[in-house]
Design a protein around this motif. Sequence first.
Motif, PDB file in Angstrom:
ATOM      1  N   GLU A   6       0.841  -1.203   0.000  1.00 54.62           N
ATOM      2  CA  GLU A   6       0.000   0.000   0.000  1.00 54.62           C
ATOM      3  C   GLU A   6       0.875   1.251   0.000  1.00 54.62           C
ATOM      4  OE1 GLU A   6      -4.074  -1.523   2.237  1.00 54.62           O
ATOM      5  OE2 GLU A   6      -2.377  -0.828   3.448  1.00 54.62           O
ATOM      6  N   ARG A   7       1.979   1.219   0.744  1.00 58.96           N
ATOM      7  CA  ARG A   7       2.922   2.341   0.716  1.00 58.96           C
ATOM      8  C   ARG A   7       3.557   2.475  -0.668  1.00 58.96           C
ATOM      9  NH1 ARG A   7       3.914   0.835   6.194  1.00 58.96           N
ATOM     10  NH2 ARG A   7       5.667  -0.486   5.673  1.00 58.96           N
ATOM     11  N   TRP A   8       3.891   1.364  -1.283  1.00 61.88           N
ATOM     12  CA  TRP A   8       4.440   1.406  -2.639  1.00 61.88           C
ATOM     13  C   TRP A   8       3.453   2.081  -3.579  1.00 61.88           C
ATOM     14  CZ3 TRP A   8       7.838  -2.664  -5.296  1.00 61.88           C
ATOM     15  CH2 TRP A   8       8.897  -3.054  -4.479  1.00 61.88           C
ATOM     16  N   PHE A   9       2.189   1.658  -3.523  1.00 63.03           N
ATOM     17  CA  PHE A   9       1.171   2.186  -4.436  1.00 63.03           C
ATOM     18  C   PHE A   9       0.941   3.676  -4.187  1.00 63.03           C
ATOM     19  CE2 PHE A   9      -3.386   2.108  -6.058  1.00 63.03           C
ATOM     20  CZ  PHE A   9      -3.001   2.152  -7.390  1.00 63.03           C
ATOM     21  N   ALA A  10       0.912   4.075  -2.937  1.00 64.46           N
ATOM     22  CA  ALA A  10       0.750   5.495  -2.605  1.00 64.46           C
ATOM     23  C   ALA A  10       1.922   6.301  -3.149  1.00 64.46           C
ATOM     24  CB  ALA A  10       0.618   5.675  -1.095  1.00 64.46           C
ATOM     25  N   ALA A  11       3.139   5.785  -3.033  1.00 60.04           N
ATOM     26  CA  ALA A  11       4.327   6.477  -3.540  1.00 60.04           C
ATOM     27  C   ALA A  11       4.288   6.577  -5.060  1.00 60.04           C
ATOM     28  CB  ALA A  11       5.596   5.757  -3.079  1.00 60.04           C
ATOM     29  N   ILE A  12       3.861   5.528  -5.729  1.00 60.67           N
ATOM     30  CA  ILE A  12       3.742   5.550  -7.190  1.00 60.67           C
ATOM     31  C   ILE A  12       2.751   6.630  -7.614  1.00 60.67           C
ATOM     32  CG2 ILE A  12       2.880   4.258  -9.188  1.00 60.67           C
ATOM     33  CD1 ILE A  12       4.063   1.713  -7.809  1.00 60.67           C
ATOM     34  N   ARG A  13       1.572   6.671  -6.971  1.00 60.89           N
ATOM     35  CA  ARG A  13       0.574   7.689  -7.314  1.00 60.89           C
ATOM     36  C   ARG A  13       1.126   9.097  -7.082  1.00 60.89           C
ATOM     37  NH1 ARG A  13      -2.653   4.369  -4.143  1.00 60.89           N
ATOM     38  NH2 ARG A  13      -3.007   6.086  -2.687  1.00 60.89           N
ATOM     39  N   LEU A  14       1.822   9.284  -5.975  1.00 60.00           N
ATOM     40  CA  LEU A  14       2.415  10.583  -5.658  1.00 60.00           C
ATOM     41  C   LEU A  14       3.407  11.005  -6.751  1.00 60.00           C
ATOM     42  CD1 LEU A  14       2.877  12.912  -3.599  1.00 60.00           C
ATOM     43  CD2 LEU A  14       4.614  11.465  -2.546  1.00 60.00           C
ATOM     44  N   LEU A  15       4.282  10.092  -7.134  1.00 62.07           N
ATOM     45  CA  LEU A  15       5.285  10.404  -8.146  1.00 62.07           C
ATOM     46  C   LEU A  15       4.668  10.647  -9.520  1.00 62.07           C
ATOM     47  CD1 LEU A  15       8.066   7.932  -7.032  1.00 62.07           C
ATOM     48  CD2 LEU A  15       8.246  10.435  -7.076  1.00 62.07           C
ATOM     49  N   LEU A  16       3.654   9.882  -9.887  1.00 58.55           N
ATOM     50  CA  LEU A  16       3.005  10.093 -11.180  1.00 58.55           C
ATOM     51  C   LEU A  16       2.377  11.480 -11.251  1.00 58.55           C
ATOM     52  CD1 LEU A  16       1.347   6.620 -11.868  1.00 58.55           C
ATOM     53  CD2 LEU A  16       3.414   7.576 -12.909  1.00 58.55           C
ATOM     54  N   ALA A  17       1.800  11.931 -10.140  1.00 60.31           N
ATOM     55  CA  ALA A  17       1.225  13.283 -10.101  1.00 60.31           C
ATOM     56  C   ALA A  17       2.327  14.338 -10.139  1.00 60.31           C
ATOM     57  CB  ALA A  17       0.350  13.446  -8.863  1.00 60.31           C
ATOM     58  N   GLU A  18       3.366  14.151  -9.338  1.00 61.20           N
ATOM     59  CA  GLU A  18       4.462  15.124  -9.290  1.00 61.20           C
ATOM     60  C   GLU A  18       5.193  15.242 -10.629  1.00 61.20           C
ATOM     61  OE1 GLU A  18       5.615  14.813  -4.550  1.00 61.20           O
ATOM     62  OE2 GLU A  18       6.957  13.923  -6.014  1.00 61.20           O
ATOM     63  N   LYS A  19       5.307  14.135 -11.341  1.00 55.37           N
ATOM     64  CA  LYS A  19       6.023  14.131 -12.617  1.00 55.37           C
ATOM     65  C   LYS A  19       5.133  14.562 -13.784  1.00 55.37           C
ATOM     66  CE  LYS A  19       9.884  12.242 -11.034  1.00 55.37           C
ATOM     67  NZ  LYS A  19      11.234  12.734 -11.266  1.00 55.37           N
ATOM     68  N   GLY A  20       3.843  14.815 -13.511  1.00 52.86           N
ATOM     69  CA  GLY A  20       2.929  15.248 -14.557  1.00 52.86           C
ATOM     70  C   GLY A  20       2.481  14.143 -15.483  1.00 52.86           C
ATOM     71  N   VAL A  21       2.673  12.900 -15.078  1.00 50.45           N
ATOM     72  CA  VAL A  21       2.256  11.762 -15.895  1.00 50.45           C
ATOM     73  C   VAL A  21       0.744  11.595 -15.828  1.00 50.45           C
ATOM     74  CG1 VAL A  21       2.468   9.254 -16.190  1.00 50.45           C
ATOM     75  CG2 VAL A  21       4.478  10.628 -15.595  1.00 50.45           C
ATOM     76  N   ALA A  22       0.165  11.887 -14.684  1.00 51.53           N
ATOM     77  CA  ALA A  22      -1.283  11.788 -14.477  1.00 51.53           C
ATOM     78  C   ALA A  22      -1.688  12.873 -13.482  1.00 51.53           C
ATOM     79  CB  ALA A  22      -1.653  10.413 -13.943  1.00 51.53           C
ATOM     80  N   THR A  23      -2.912  13.324 -13.609  1.00 51.01           N
ATOM     81  CA  THR A  23      -3.410  14.311 -12.649  1.00 51.01           C
ATOM     82  C   THR A  23      -3.911  13.597 -11.405  1.00 51.01           C
ATOM     83  OG1 THR A  23      -5.697  14.255 -13.455  1.00 51.01           O
ATOM     84  CG2 THR A  23      -4.174  15.803 -14.548  1.00 51.01           C
ATOM     85  N   ALA A  24      -4.038  14.327 -10.328  1.00 47.15           N
ATOM     86  CA  ALA A  24      -4.573  13.751  -9.096  1.00 47.15           C
ATOM     87  C   ALA A  24      -5.975  13.221  -9.321  1.00 47.15           C
ATOM     88  CB  ALA A  24      -4.561  14.804  -7.978  1.00 47.15           C
ATOM     89  N   GLU A  25      -6.755  13.921 -10.139  1.00 47.45           N
ATOM     90  CA  GLU A  25      -8.118  13.474 -10.431  1.00 47.45           C
ATOM     91  C   GLU A  25      -8.106  12.149 -11.210  1.00 47.45           C
ATOM     92  OE1 GLU A  25     -11.945  14.874 -13.018  1.00 47.45           O
ATOM     93  OE2 GLU A  25     -10.842  16.428 -11.949  1.00 47.45           O
ATOM     94  N   GLU A  26      -7.231  12.053 -12.203  1.00 46.24           N
ATOM     95  CA  GLU A  26      -7.122  10.794 -12.960  1.00 46.24           C
ATOM     96  C   GLU A  26      -6.737   9.644 -12.050  1.00 46.24           C
ATOM     97  OE1 GLU A  26      -5.737  12.336 -17.377  1.00 46.24           O
ATOM     98  OE2 GLU A  26      -4.235  12.211 -15.774  1.00 46.24           O
ATOM     99  N   LEU A  27      -5.814   9.896 -11.147  1.00 48.85           N
ATOM    100  CA  LEU A  27      -5.366   8.847 -10.232  1.00 48.85           C
ATOM    101  C   LEU A  27      -6.455   8.465  -9.245  1.00 48.85           C
ATOM    102  CD1 LEU A  27      -1.781  10.186  -9.679  1.00 48.85           C
ATOM    103  CD2 LEU A  27      -2.407   8.125 -10.936  1.00 48.85           C
ATOM    104  N   ALA A  28      -7.280   9.415  -8.853  1.00 46.32           N
ATOM    105  CA  ALA A  28      -8.349   9.144  -7.892  1.00 46.32           C
ATOM    106  C   ALA A  28      -9.512   8.383  -8.531  1.00 46.32           C
ATOM    107  CB  ALA A  28      -8.850  10.449  -7.282  1.00 46.32           C
ATOM    108  N   HIS A  29      -9.768   8.643  -9.815  1.00 44.64           N
ATOM    109  CA  HIS A  29     -10.943   8.069 -10.467  1.00 44.64           C
ATOM    110  C   HIS A  29     -10.630   7.039 -11.537  1.00 44.64           C
ATOM    111  CE1 HIS A  29     -13.374  10.918  -8.329  1.00 44.64           C
ATOM    112  NE2 HIS A  29     -12.619  11.916  -8.765  1.00 44.64           N
ATOM    113  N   GLY A  30      -9.364   6.697 -11.663  1.00 48.19           N
ATOM    114  CA  GLY A  30      -8.998   5.675 -12.639  1.00 48.19           C
ATOM    115  C   GLY A  30      -8.962   6.245 -13.992  1.00 48.19           C
TER     116      GLY A  30
END
Length: 94
Positions: free
Chosen positions: A70-94
Amino acid sequence: MSRINDVGGMSGFAPIVEEPDEPRFHADWEAHVFALNGALIRRGVYNLDEFRDAQERLPVQEYLAASYYERWFAAIRLLLAEKGVATAEELAHG
């Protein structure tokens, strides 16, 4: 500066319970997170140091409540948002 993952010398944590013959993954989603992380690192989206740092920057309550993957997945989501690969909304809603 100490972060929540640096618990050396701290007390009050539950004992570590070792599972005899513990499987590498307890659920399929854990294997998927493992594979996703490896693919993102190999593609150069982030590196291992950034991944470790992202886990250590998780809010204390989230870090302590989360399982290993779960920590790994949270870190991946954080990095994808920070790197501009996906928005926080995209990550929250798939």
